[in-house]
Design a protein around this motif. Structure first.
Motif: not given
Length: 230
Positions: A18-25
């Motif tokens: 969740t954290g990595c995906a949110s950062a990328l988005v």
């Protein structure tokens, strides 16, 4: 025990994804290409960890209910080792792996996917409980009727009083409570080994660390069966 174990173990990789995906988005423009790649690798590794947890849960349920169906075929030990190491490649990183497989090892009659999972569980277990730079040794030996496939780590070893319980479902050593795990991996190793007519063992290594072994029966080799044998 299932709820407490799984809820904790799934939350950690989920939080990473969740954290990595949110950062990328939300902030992709702020990251360099190398940083974006690192975030994607974190997502991949966390998803792979979740996949192993879920696979262990499903196999545990099948073993418990007697619904584990074996797809029996001839299995090459070298192929089993290679497939397990490939699956764990991102986790093992640059850790040294010492492999000792005699050239004349017999083939094993078994379910390749399940035996691979058993070996993968043992290698991952060795990785978790040994220093980062310490090697993991994978070896095989043949007795008259069995093949012994062993994974050796060079960690702190096992408390002698805990040896009888290591393969029990949900068993976690109090000394290693800080290390992630569901307490299912070794129980599944033993269950799969027993489904193949074998067993799994654990012992301390004289030089330090621990040795976990899959002990599997050796069948009449292909091309050597008697008349009417399959």
């Amino acid at each position: 025990a299932l709820f407490n174990s799984v809820s904790h173990e799934l939350r950690t990789p989920l939080a990473s994804i969740t954290g990595c995906a949110s950062a990328l988005v939300e902030e992709r423009a702020l990251f360099s290409l190398e940083e974006q790649t690192a975030l994607l690798e974190n997502i991949r590794d966390a998803a792979a960890r979740m996949d192993r947890i879920v696979s262990n849960l499903l196999d545990s349920a099948r073993l418990e209910q007697g619904h584990l169906q074996l797809k029996i075929d001839w299995c090459d030990v070298e192929d089993l080792v290679g497939a397990s190491l490939q699956q764990l490649g991102p986790i093992l990183g640059k850790r040294p792996i010492d492999i000792d497989l005699p050239a004349d090892l017999p083939l094993i009659r078994g379910d390749f996917v399940l035996l691979e999972q058993s070996l993968t569980n043992l290698i991952e277990n060795a990785h978790k409980y040994s220093p980062p730079a310490a090697p993991i040794a994978i070896s095989a030996a043949q007795t008259e009727r069995t093949l012994v496939l062993s994974v050796t780590d060079y960690g702190a070893g096992i408390n002698e009083g805990e040896l009888p319980f290591l393969f029990d479902k949900f068993y976690r050593s109090a000394a290693n409570s800080h290390i992630f795990g569901t307490g299912l991996g070794l129980a599944i190793v033993k269950g799969i080994a027993e489904a193949h007519g074998g067993t799994a063992t654990a012992r301390n290594h004289p030089a330090g660390g621990a040795v976990f072994s899959l002990i599997l029966p050796i069948s009449e080799q292909p091309g050597k069966a008697g008349h009417g044998d399959v």
